[in-house]
Design a protein around this motif. Structure first.
Motif, PDB file in Angstrom:
ATOM      1  N   TYR A 582       0.810  -1.221   0.000  1.00  0.00           N
ATOM      2  CA  TYR A 582       0.000   0.000   0.000  1.00  0.00           C
ATOM      3  C   TYR A 582       0.844   1.273   0.000  1.00  0.00           C
ATOM      4  O   TYR A 582       0.312   2.363  -0.227  1.00  0.00           O
ATOM      5  CB  TYR A 582      -0.912   0.017   1.231  1.00  0.00           C
ATOM      6  N   LEU A 583       2.143   1.157   0.250  1.00  0.00           N
ATOM      7  CA  LEU A 583       2.961   2.343   0.485  1.00  0.00           C
ATOM      8  C   LEU A 583       3.097   3.214  -0.757  1.00  0.00           C
ATOM      9  O   LEU A 583       2.799   4.418  -0.713  1.00  0.00           O
ATOM     10  CB  LEU A 583       4.339   1.920   1.002  1.00  0.00           C
ATOM     11  N   CYS A 584       3.552   2.656  -1.869  1.00  0.00           N
ATOM     12  CA  CYS A 584       3.701   3.466  -3.081  1.00  0.00           C
ATOM     13  C   CYS A 584       2.353   3.959  -3.616  1.00  0.00           C
ATOM     14  O   CYS A 584       2.244   5.129  -4.007  1.00  0.00           O
ATOM     15  CB  CYS A 584       4.473   2.687  -4.137  1.00  0.00           C
ATOM     16  N   PRO A 585       1.294   3.128  -3.649  1.00  0.00           N
ATOM     17  CA  PRO A 585      -0.006   3.666  -4.049  1.00  0.00           C
ATOM     18  C   PRO A 585      -0.482   4.810  -3.152  1.00  0.00           C
ATOM     19  O   PRO A 585      -1.073   5.778  -3.639  1.00  0.00           O
ATOM     20  CB  PRO A 585      -0.939   2.456  -3.937  1.00  0.00           C
ATOM     21  N   ALA A 586      -0.216   4.728  -1.842  1.00  0.00           N
ATOM     22  CA  ALA A 586      -0.617   5.804  -0.934  1.00  0.00           C
ATOM     23  C   ALA A 586       0.127   7.092  -1.260  1.00  0.00           C
ATOM     24  O   ALA A 586      -0.460   8.186  -1.267  1.00  0.00           O
ATOM     25  CB  ALA A 586      -0.373   5.393   0.513  1.00  0.00           C
ATOM     26  N   LEU A 587       1.403   6.994  -1.530  1.00  0.00           N
ATOM     27  CA  LEU A 587       2.183   8.190  -1.873  1.00  0.00           C
ATOM     28  C   LEU A 587       1.683   8.810  -3.165  1.00  0.00           C
ATOM     29  O   LEU A 587       1.608  10.046  -3.285  1.00  0.00           O
ATOM     30  CB  LEU A 587       3.659   7.835  -1.977  1.00  0.00           C
ATOM     31  N   THR A 588       1.340   7.987  -4.127  1.00  0.00           N
ATOM     32  CA  THR A 588       0.803   8.519  -5.386  1.00  0.00           C
ATOM     33  C   THR A 588      -0.538   9.191  -5.146  1.00  0.00           C
ATOM     34  O   THR A 588      -0.804  10.289  -5.654  1.00  0.00           O
ATOM     35  CB  THR A 588       0.680   7.387  -6.419  1.00  0.00           C
ATOM     36  N   LYS A 589      -1.417   8.574  -4.349  1.00  0.00           N
ATOM     37  CA  LYS A 589      -2.699   9.213  -4.028  1.00  0.00           C
ATOM     38  C   LYS A 589      -2.507  10.507  -3.266  1.00  0.00           C
ATOM     39  O   LYS A 589      -3.330  11.427  -3.364  1.00  0.00           O
ATOM     40  CB  LYS A 589      -3.573   8.249  -3.211  1.00  0.00           C
ATOM     41  N   ALA A 590      -1.418  10.572  -2.502  1.00  0.00           N
ATOM     42  CA  ALA A 590      -1.135  11.773  -1.718  1.00  0.00           C
ATOM     43  C   ALA A 590      -0.436  12.849  -2.533  1.00  0.00           C
ATOM     44  O   ALA A 590      -0.055  13.894  -1.988  1.00  0.00           O
ATOM     45  CB  ALA A 590      -0.280  11.407  -0.511  1.00  0.00           C
TER      46      ALA A 590
END
Length: 744
Positions: A582-590
């Motif tokens: 979930y880490l890279c997808p979260a950063l992209t969403k952020a």
């Protein structure tokens, strides 16, 4: 013959040797005296088997009929044998092994967990051109003998004495007068499956052959072959040796300092094959009823100067159609993608195992749900999950809890946060990837029962005394177990809301809409202490953002907390199994894809490219499975082929390359690539159920050029512009923050 048989309905006996060998040969001679128009053979085993007819193997699969909870069901494989039946004498043959049923299984020291003796059974149905029919079944009229396979075990290995080969034993004209009557299972003597059903999945097959890259001799009488790739399967052995020569093959993923094969991390699994030569010329042998996870093969018992083709790696996996390609300007990232692919291949072997080499190889539910999004890009996984979701639901508890792994062996627990949630997440991912709602409808009552359990006030999953594995193997950044459970509870509820809508379960839709909001509030209250973030870990923040559990100022605080966590770790991840995907997808969403790119490109420890720099060809279980300073990690749990951390593959397709489904089954697509100066180009392709999807972007002197291919209407989201396109090929130029649609 797609018939499901209940208790007592299967028409054939279950047979094996009267006494002795674990791996007998079984045969039956029969005559056909008139032309046939149809011949169907159905074979199964409590164990594993190979079927033969008139001297040849039937099919190309291994370890049939696969692993199930044999107390509940076993599968049979069906063969159309019309072209193989001849007028006159015919011979059916079978080789039987212990497999998962009667062999060693899991890390618990169990042998024969389901039963002590493997057994074989088959039904042959003949339909003649004159309209008459005949059915032949396994029974006391078969013949049996101890064969050349002295021992076979999935974890321990196989022992084969070629001097015991009986040429033509499975063909007409063979004298079986010295063979014995088999032993038939007496009703009530042992527990039989509740159902015998047609195999619903994709059989294990040989999908590749790998030639050794080099051979070394670290000590007298020892040769070590390097396959150049950590793989799963067996080693084909080609030798010339005097009769009785005992040749030992040991398997491992790494080497000791002295150049011998490293096996400490295999724990109780011996992973050792033995071949006893027949003599008299070249001999080629491939084991039938074992498999190993290995890069290196250590051969003992032969001269040191062995030719490099002595050993060939035969790669096994469930024979899924692979559907993805990825390439970029960074060679190390390309190797990372290959590592993810090979980890997927090695662990999608009948069940989605956590690792393929040590005494474990269980279908852990946490690993499965964490990686399934990535797997859905790498291959058409529908038939694989048609089978495994049956395994999962066979193991579901009466109160609705899903187990830690399936098939279930009665150890470990139920309803563990991030593990048990596979029961909801896997059907949702399959629906999103392939657009088929049947998988939802099939398991809907069971999913609802699970949600009823985890949405109570006091439960193991997210209650005040929640127990689970937490963010397994994180780097000194423990996220509270209850926090993880509350995140998954809210996430599951939203997925259930979406699925209820598509299958038109209106009352359930209303219920899960309410439950999703209630659960989000519970998560929010735990995530914050007053107005401040209470759980400051990368995993907690990543779950909050990627699972869309917060809004407004709360969401902004979670984003800022995630950025701060990364700053405190010098831009390196601290996540374990739960948080990493979930880490890279979260950063992209952020809005910080740049930080996600930095994580991907980091080369120090812990990082994906640290493994690449240290020679990895699959994904490691631990971020520090091996380091130059400390050597090997904890031998009690240290796999070098463990796909969980490879879940970054999803982000590599959906963000770095930049395409993702905008509707279930890729009926609509969004292209939103992460255009970054860190790469000269990135290109990826995926054979979706609608057709080929591809995205290729590259740097040019005045910006980036983007080429896309889509089988359906799509939106293209680029800096300061959104374009809508029809199916086909399109090009864009991103120049000085402006976007131009180019002619193809």
């Amino acid at each position: 013959m797609d018939i499901a048989y209940g208790p007592g309905e299967w028409p054939a006996d279950w047979i094996r040797m009267q006494e002795g060998t674990e791996t007998p040969l079984l045969r039956k001679s029969f005559r056909v005296d008139k032309p046939i128009q149809k011949a169907v053979l159905c074979g199964t085993a409590l164990g594993v088997f190979e079927l033969r007819l008139n001297g040849n193997k039937l099919g190309d699969s291994h370890l049939m009929p696969g692993w199930t909870d044999y107390r509940k069901r076993v599968y049979y494989q069906t063969f159309d044998v019309r072209e193989r039946i001849v007028l006159g004498e015919n011979v059916l043959g079978a080789i039987l092994g212990d497999g998962w049923f009667a062999g060693y299984i899991g890390p618990f020291g169990d042998k024969g967990y389901y039963g002590h003796d493997a057994r074989f059974s088959c039904v042959l149905m003949l339909e003649y051109e004159d309209g008459s029919e005949q059915t032949l079944v396994s029974g006391a009229d078969w013949r049996a003998i101890e064969g050349p396979v002295l021992k076979s075990d999935l974890l321990m290995g196989e022992v084969y004495d070629a001097r015991r080969d009986e040429a033509g034993w499975d063909a007409p004209g063979f004298d079986d007068s010295g063979w014995k009557e088999p032993r038939c299972l007496v009703p009530g003597e042992e527990l039989l499956p509740e159902a015998i059903e047609p195999f619903p999945g994709t059989p294990i097959r040989t999908v590749d052959e790998i030639r050794a890259q080099s051979v070394s001799s670290p000590a007298a009488g020892i040769s070590v072959f390097d396959m150049g790739q950590n793989m799963v399967g067996v080693a084909e052995l080609k030798v010339q040796a005097p009769a009785g020569t005992r040749i030992t093959l040991r398997f491992g993923e790494m080497l000791n300092e002295n150049g011998t094969v490293y096996t400490d991390n295999l724990r109780a699994a011996r992973a050792t094959d033995v071949y006893i030569a027949k003599g008299g010329g070249e001999e080629i042998w491939t084991p039938r009823f074992t498999y190993h996870g290995f890069r290196y093969v250590q051969v003992e018992g032969l001269p040191d100067d062995l030719p490099i083709d002595t050993v060939t790696g035969m790669v096994w996996m469930s024979g899924l159609k692979e559907t993805a390609s990825f390439e970029c300007s960074n060679g190390k990232v390309n190797q990372l993608f290959r590592n993810i692919q090979w980890g997927f291949r090695g662990n999608y072997l009948d069940v989605p195992t956590d690792c393929p080499q040590r005494d474990e190889r269980l279908g852990w539910t946490g690993d499965t749900q964490m990686f399934i999004r990535s797997a859905s890009y790498l291959a058409d996984i529908r038939p694989f999950f048609d089978k495994w979701l049956v395994d999962l639901h066979d193991a579901q508890a009466a109160d609705g809890g899903y187990p830690d792994y399936a098939p279930y062996l009665g150890r470990k627990g139920y309803a563990s946060a991030a593990w048990a949630d596979a029961g909801v997440i896997c059907p949702h991912v399959l629906w999103q990837a392939y657009g088929d709602t049947d998988v939802i409808r099939k398991w809907w009552p069971q999913m609802k029962k699970y949600m009823e359990l985890i949405c109570t006030g006091d439960n193991r999953h997210n209650g005040p005394d929640a127990e689970s594995y937490g963010d397994w193997l994180n780097i000194d950044a423990e996220t509270p177990t209850r926090m993880i459970g509350l995140a998954y509870r809210a996430y599951d509820a939203r997925l259930m809301q979406e699925m209820a809508a598509v299958i038109e379960e209106d009352d359930d839709y209303i219920h899960f809409t309410f439950e999703a909001e209630k659960s989000r509030k519970l998560f929010r209250d735990a995530f914050f202490q007053g107005s401040q973030v209470a759980v400051k870990t990368q995993t907690a923040c990543a779950l909050a953002i990627a699972m869309e559990l917060l809004d407004g100022d709360d969401l902004e605080q979670a984003k800022n907390c995630l950025f701060q966590c990364l700053e405190e770790s010098a831009g390196y991840l601290t996540t374990g199994f739960v948080g990493t995907g979930y880490l890279c997808p979260a950063l992209t969403k952020a809005g910080r894809s740049d930080l996600a790119v930095q994580l991907l490109l980091n080369e120090g420890s812990p990082s994906w490219l640290f493994e690449v720099n240290n020679g990895a060809t699959t994904i490691w279980e631990r971020w520090n499975s091996w380091t130059k300073e400390d050597g090997f990690g904890d031998v009690s749990m240290n796999s070098f082929n463990h796909y969980a951390f490879g879940a970054v593959c999803e982000w590599m397709f959906e963000s770095l390359a930049g395409f993702r489904p905008a509707a279930p089954g890729f009926e609509r697509i969004v292209f939103e690539p992460c255009l970054t100066e860190k790469f000269d180009y990135v290109k990826a392709a995926y054979d979706s159920i609608q057709g080929r999807v591809s995205c290729h972007w590259k740097k040019v002197s005045n910006g980036w050029k983007l080429k896309i291919e889509t089988p359906v209407p799509a939106r293209v989201i680029l800096p300061d512009a959104v374009e809508s396109v029809d199916g086909g090929r399109h090009e864009f130029l991103v120049e000085n923050r402006a976007v131009r649609l180019c002619e193809v």
